[in-house]
Design an enzyme around this catalytic site. Structure first.
Site, PDB file in Angstrom:
ATOM      1  N   SER A  35       0.826  -1.209   0.000  1.00  0.00           N
ATOM      2  CA  SER A  35       0.000   0.000   0.000  1.00  0.00           C
ATOM      3  C   SER A  35       0.860   1.259   0.000  1.00  0.00           C
ATOM      4  O   SER A  35       0.324   2.368   0.035  1.00  0.00           O
ATOM      5  CB  SER A  35      -0.926  -0.005   1.221  1.00  0.00           C
ATOM      6  OG  SER A  35      -0.186  -0.194   2.410  1.00  0.00           O
ATOM      7  N   ASN A 122      -2.311  -2.538  13.212  1.00  0.00           N
ATOM      8  CA  ASN A 122      -3.773  -2.366  13.168  1.00  0.00           C
ATOM      9  C   ASN A 122      -4.228  -1.120  13.919  1.00  0.00           C
ATOM     10  O   ASN A 122      -5.049  -0.344  13.410  1.00  0.00           O
ATOM     11  CB  ASN A 122      -4.470  -3.610  13.724  1.00  0.00           C
ATOM     12  CG  ASN A 122      -4.175  -4.845  12.890  1.00  0.00           C
ATOM     13  OD1 ASN A 122      -3.601  -4.735  11.809  1.00  0.00           O
ATOM     14  ND2 ASN A 122      -4.553  -6.010  13.382  1.00  0.00           N
ATOM     15  N   THR A 167     -39.352  26.869 -10.582  1.00  0.00           N
ATOM     16  CA  THR A 167     -39.643  25.512 -10.116  1.00  0.00           C
ATOM     17  C   THR A 167     -39.825  24.721 -11.399  1.00  0.00           C
ATOM     18  O   THR A 167     -40.334  25.264 -12.392  1.00  0.00           O
ATOM     19  CB  THR A 167     -40.919  25.448  -9.245  1.00  0.00           C
ATOM     20  OG1 THR A 167     -42.027  25.889 -10.028  1.00  0.00           O
ATOM     21  CG2 THR A 167     -40.811  26.317  -7.999  1.00  0.00           C
ATOM     22  N   HIS A 168     -39.396  23.484 -11.408  1.00  0.00           N
ATOM     23  CA  HIS A 168     -39.397  22.672 -12.639  1.00  0.00           C
ATOM     24  C   HIS A 168     -38.586  23.336 -13.752  1.00  0.00           C
ATOM     25  O   HIS A 168     -38.824  23.086 -14.927  1.00  0.00           O
ATOM     26  CB  HIS A 168     -40.816  22.419 -13.148  1.00  0.00           C
ATOM     27  CG  HIS A 168     -41.789  21.994 -12.092  1.00  0.00           C
ATOM     28  ND1 HIS A 168     -42.084  20.676 -11.818  1.00  0.00           N
ATOM     29  CD2 HIS A 168     -42.512  22.720 -11.195  1.00  0.00           C
ATOM     30  CE1 HIS A 168     -42.960  20.613 -10.831  1.00  0.00           C
ATOM     31  NE2 HIS A 168     -43.232  21.838 -10.421  1.00  0.00           N
ATOM     32  N   SER A 289     -12.730  27.067 -27.553  1.00  0.00           N
ATOM     33  CA  SER A 289     -12.828  25.843 -28.345  1.00  0.00           C
ATOM     34  C   SER A 289     -11.776  25.903 -29.437  1.00  0.00           C
ATOM     35  O   SER A 289     -11.485  26.973 -29.971  1.00  0.00           O
ATOM     36  CB  SER A 289     -14.222  25.739 -28.972  1.00  0.00           C
ATOM     37  OG  SER A 289     -14.174  24.913 -30.114  1.00  0.00           O
ATOM     38  N   LYS A 295     -16.751  30.248 -28.885  1.00  0.00           N
ATOM     39  CA  LYS A 295     -17.059  29.532 -27.649  1.00  0.00           C
ATOM     40  C   LYS A 295     -16.322  30.070 -26.425  1.00  0.00           C
ATOM     41  O   LYS A 295     -15.196  30.526 -26.495  1.00  0.00           O
ATOM     42  CB  LYS A 295     -16.716  28.043 -27.801  1.00  0.00           C
ATOM     43  CG  LYS A 295     -17.658  27.261 -28.667  1.00  0.00           C
ATOM     44  CD  LYS A 295     -19.106  27.247 -28.169  1.00  0.00           C
ATOM     45  CE  LYS A 295     -19.326  26.259 -27.052  1.00  0.00           C
ATOM     46  NZ  LYS A 295     -19.184  24.860 -27.484  1.00  0.00           N
ATOM     47  N   ASN A 297     -16.304  28.230 -22.758  1.00  0.00           N
ATOM     48  CA  ASN A 297     -16.886  27.087 -22.043  1.00  0.00           C
ATOM     49  C   ASN A 297     -16.605  27.140 -20.537  1.00  0.00           C
ATOM     50  O   ASN A 297     -15.473  27.422 -20.129  1.00  0.00           O
ATOM     51  CB  ASN A 297     -16.320  25.776 -22.603  1.00  0.00           C
ATOM     52  CG  ASN A 297     -16.680  25.584 -24.062  1.00  0.00           C
ATOM     53  OD1 ASN A 297     -17.781  25.947 -24.479  1.00  0.00           O
ATOM     54  ND2 ASN A 297     -15.757  25.031 -24.829  1.00  0.00           N
ATOM     55  N   GLU A 302     -18.195  22.629 -15.007  1.00  0.00           N
ATOM     56  CA  GLU A 302     -18.538  21.270 -15.451  1.00  0.00           C
ATOM     57  C   GLU A 302     -17.765  20.222 -14.658  1.00  0.00           C
ATOM     58  O   GLU A 302     -18.298  19.171 -14.284  1.00  0.00           O
ATOM     59  CB  GLU A 302     -18.246  21.117 -16.943  1.00  0.00           C
ATOM     60  CG  GLU A 302     -19.153  21.983 -17.815  1.00  0.00           C
ATOM     61  CD  GLU A 302     -18.665  22.008 -19.258  1.00  0.00           C
ATOM     62  OE1 GLU A 302     -19.105  21.158 -20.030  1.00  0.00           O
ATOM     63  OE2 GLU A 302     -17.829  22.875 -19.599  1.00  0.00           O
ATOM     64  N   TYR A 329      -9.728  -6.579  12.618  1.00  0.00           N
ATOM     65  CA  TYR A 329      -9.107  -6.080  11.393  1.00  0.00           C
ATOM     66  C   TYR A 329      -9.099  -7.143  10.301  1.00  0.00           C
ATOM     67  O   TYR A 329      -8.933  -8.336  10.567  1.00  0.00           O
ATOM     68  CB  TYR A 329      -7.660  -5.636  11.690  1.00  0.00           C
ATOM     69  CG  TYR A 329      -6.916  -5.171  10.452  1.00  0.00           C
ATOM     70  CD1 TYR A 329      -7.020  -3.862  10.013  1.00  0.00           C
ATOM     71  CD2 TYR A 329      -6.133  -6.062   9.701  1.00  0.00           C
ATOM     72  CE1 TYR A 329      -6.359  -3.434   8.869  1.00  0.00           C
ATOM     73  CE2 TYR A 329      -5.471  -5.645   8.558  1.00  0.00           C
ATOM     74  CZ  TYR A 329      -5.590  -4.326   8.151  1.00  0.00           C
ATOM     75  OH  TYR A 329      -4.945  -3.913   7.021  1.00  0.00           O
ATOM     76  N   GLN A 334      -7.398  -2.103   4.194  1.00  0.00           N
ATOM     77  CA  GLN A 334      -6.339  -1.311   3.555  1.00  0.00           C
ATOM     78  C   GLN A 334      -6.914  -0.486   2.391  1.00  0.00           C
ATOM     79  O   GLN A 334      -6.343   0.517   1.990  1.00  0.00           O
ATOM     80  CB  GLN A 334      -5.233  -2.248   3.064  1.00  0.00           C
ATOM     81  CG  GLN A 334      -4.089  -1.560   2.355  1.00  0.00           C
ATOM     82  CD  GLN A 334      -2.876  -2.458   2.258  1.00  0.00           C
ATOM     83  OE1 GLN A 334      -2.200  -2.704   3.251  1.00  0.00           O
ATOM     84  NE2 GLN A 334      -2.608  -2.991   1.078  1.00  0.00           N
ATOM     85  N   LYS A 337      -8.182   3.772   2.210  1.00  0.00           N
ATOM     86  CA  LYS A 337      -7.460   5.045   2.103  1.00  0.00           C
ATOM     87  C   LYS A 337      -7.687   5.785   0.805  1.00  0.00           C
ATOM     88  O   LYS A 337      -7.932   6.999   0.794  1.00  0.00           O
ATOM     89  CB  LYS A 337      -5.967   4.796   2.304  1.00  0.00           C
ATOM     90  CG  LYS A 337      -5.640   4.409   3.727  1.00  0.00           C
ATOM     91  CD  LYS A 337      -4.274   3.779   3.820  1.00  0.00           C
ATOM     92  CE  LYS A 337      -4.193   2.867   5.004  1.00  0.00           C
ATOM     93  NZ  LYS A 337      -5.125   1.708   4.915  1.00  0.00           N
TER      94      LYS A 337
HETATM   95  N1  ARG Z   1      -1.177  -1.326   5.411  1.00  0.00           N
HETATM   96  C1  ARG Z   1      -2.136  -1.870   6.310  1.00  0.00           C
HETATM   97  C2  ARG Z   1      -3.474  -1.146   6.132  1.00  0.00           C
HETATM   98  O1  ARG Z   1      -3.488  -0.116   5.564  1.00  0.00           O
HETATM   99  C3  ARG Z   1      -1.669  -1.706   7.718  1.00  0.00           C
HETATM  100  C4  ARG Z   1      -2.273  -2.681   8.669  1.00  0.00           C
HETATM  101  C5  ARG Z   1      -1.788  -4.051   8.380  1.00  0.00           C
HETATM  102  N2  ARG Z   1      -2.181  -4.958   9.393  1.00  0.00           N
HETATM  103  C6  ARG Z   1      -2.042  -6.289   9.234  1.00  0.00           C
HETATM  104  N3  ARG Z   1      -2.445  -7.020  10.228  1.00  0.00           N
HETATM  105  N4  ARG Z   1      -1.538  -6.819   8.166  1.00  0.00           N
HETATM  106  O2  ARG Z   1      -4.527  -1.619   6.540  1.00  0.00           O
END
Ligand code: ARG
Length: 470
Positions: A35, A122, A167-168, A289, A295, A297, A302, A329, A334, A337
């Site tokens: 990761s 964890n 409205t509408h 454009s 144009k 834009n 958007e 966990y 993972q 994120k």
């Molecule tokens: N990179 C892991 C995550 O983002 C960290 C935690 C990993 N924990 C484990 N027991 N392998 O979740």
């Protein structure tokens, strides 16, 4: 991607769990597992968490003061390396936690190996991401306030300028441009409220839950919680490492916030389209454009409108990751994120672009006022006059007005273009006084009920918001 090494040259076992493992992972295992490509964003939070943990371990006597100070110095040096772009992130070390720990051991030796006492990745990652989301919330909250300020100050400027209210998307009743802008200020205030609520709930510290069950070491969780600015430690170790509600709440707030911005963006797009021309954006917020020289834009608007898709997708994506996960966990988590980082970045961009456009846009107030009166927009004012002056029941007044609209439409004039005689043909009691309520300025001025569009209300509300926002 590299091919698996041949069986006689197995990859070296991971440093962190090399005791149990004789060999390293298959290349594809390493690739799916790593990761570091995205969680390196957590480096500041990871170092903050480790500093607090090391200080606490020394305080309770689990590690020596010398080791704690070596760890602190080492982490400071690593922070400087990362800041300067000199740190080499290694995918073989999987994630930000092991990258930093390995570098610490390389720099300070034995003391570095003591940092992970009474801690697991964890609780570490749960802490890091909470800290990151908390920082993101603070930044986004300030940006929301900034956009509100921009809207409220344009609203103050245009408190009395009429535009058609829809409205509408059909002309309904005249409103003021300032009133319309203040509607968004209210929405953004609720977006901030959602962030404030999410922040209050996320501000508990998972650190010390360790892998899932707590630890046999005499740690002081209140100390680390306080050092990291959390209100308290989380009460249940299983919950502490497996809860991602805080990320989901953030993403829900982001999805709703994006939806609000998409509505503003859509209105900007419609208002600056050629048939409307209610507003114009300058060169700073438009593109040309490559083929059509005429144009201009509204690309930024958007893209703001489009960001809603990925932000709502981020919420749905993480909800699906979390659904049905057994405690505590699991590596699935993972995947929490990227949606959080992506939504936060998209929201920040969209807010900045909206604030820029709101400051930039130039309304054509004459054109807006002209359209505010078109399309029989003051028909309700006529019906209300019949109720007020002639004591007609509203439903009867509605019918009388409807017939007058039909007459005007047949003649190709607006309501004020009908003669008094024509009006009286529908309702004998009508007097010339009725013409006074048919113009746009008196229509908006009359809507002085609480929350209504009367310029006096709008000016007061804009001033109230500007004062509140500071
Ligand atoms: N990179 C892991 C995550 O983002 C960290 C935690 C990993 N924990 C484990 N027991 N392998 O979740």
């Amino acid at each position: 991607m590299t091919a698996d090494p041949s069986p006689d040259t197995p990859p070296a076992a991971n440093l962190q769990w090399g005791g149990r493992f004789a060999a390293g992972p298959a290349a594809i295992m390493a690739e799916i597992n790593a990761s570091i490509g995205f969680d390196r964003k957590l480096w500041r939070q990871d170092i903050r968490g480790s500093l607090a943990h090391a200080a606490m371990l020394a305080h309770v006597g689990v590690i020596s003061a010398e080791d704690a100070s070596a760890i602190t110095d080492g982490l400071g040096a690593i922070a400087a390396e990362i800041e300067a772009g000199r740190f080499v992130f290694d995918a073989a070390l999987e994630d930000i936690h092991m990258n930093i720990e390995a570098r610490l051991v390389a720099r300070i030796g034995e003391a570095g190996k003591r940092l992970h006492t009474a801690r697991s990745r964890n609780d570490q990652v749960a802490t890091d991401l909470r800290l990151w989301v908390r920082d993101a919330i603070d930044g986004l909250d300030a940006q929301l306030a900034e956009l509100m300020r921009a809207l409220a100050s344009r609203a103050a400027e245009h408190a009395a300028d009429a535009m058609p209210g829809f409205t509408h998307l059909q002309t309904a009743q005249p409103v003021t441009f300032g009133h319309h802008l203040l509607a968004y200020v209210e929405m953004l205030a609720r977006d901030r409220g959602r962030l404030t609520g999410a922040r209050a709930r996320l501000n508990e510290c998972p650190l010390g839950a360790a892998a899932l069950a707590g630890t046999s070491f005499p740690i002081d969780r209140a100390m680390t919680a306080a050092a990291l600015g959390f209100d308290r430690p989380m009460a249940n170790s299983l919950d502490a490492v497996s809860d991602r509600d805080f990320a989901l709440e953030f993403l829900a707030a982001a999805a709703i916030g994006a939806m609000h911005l998409s509505r503003l963006a859509e209105e900007i797009i419609v208002w600056c389209s050629a048939p409307f021309r209610f507003i114009a954006l300058s060169d700073a917020y438009t593109t040309g454009s490559s083929i059509m020289p005429q144009k201009r834009n509204p690309d930024a608007a958007e893209l703001v409108r489009a960001k809603t898709g990925r932000m709502a997708g981020a919420l749905l994506g993480l909800l699906m990751v979390m659904k049905g996960l057994p405690l505590a966990y699991a590596k699935d988590m993972q995947e929490d994120k990227e949606p959080v980082f992506d939504a936060a970045e998209a929201w920040a961009l969209a807010l900045a672009a909206c604030a820029g456009m709101v400051r930039d846009l130039r309304p054509d107030t004459d054109r807006m006022a002209a359209f505010a009166g078109a399309g029989f927009a003051t028909a309700t004012d006529l019906a209300d006059w019949l109720v007020r002056r002639l004591r007609l029941p509203f439903r009867t007044a509605h019918h009388v007005t409807g017939r007058l609209v039909a007459r005007a439409e047949a003649r190709g004039v607006d309501l004020a273009g009908l003669s008094l005689a024509e009006m009286q043909a529908e309702e004998a009691g009508i007097t010339a006084e009725v013409f006074a309520v048919l113009d746009v300025a008196s229509s908006v001025a009359s809507r002085a009920s609480l929350g209504g569009t009367a310029p006096a209300n709008v000016a007061r509300e804009a001033a109230r918001w500007l004062a509140a926002l500071g």
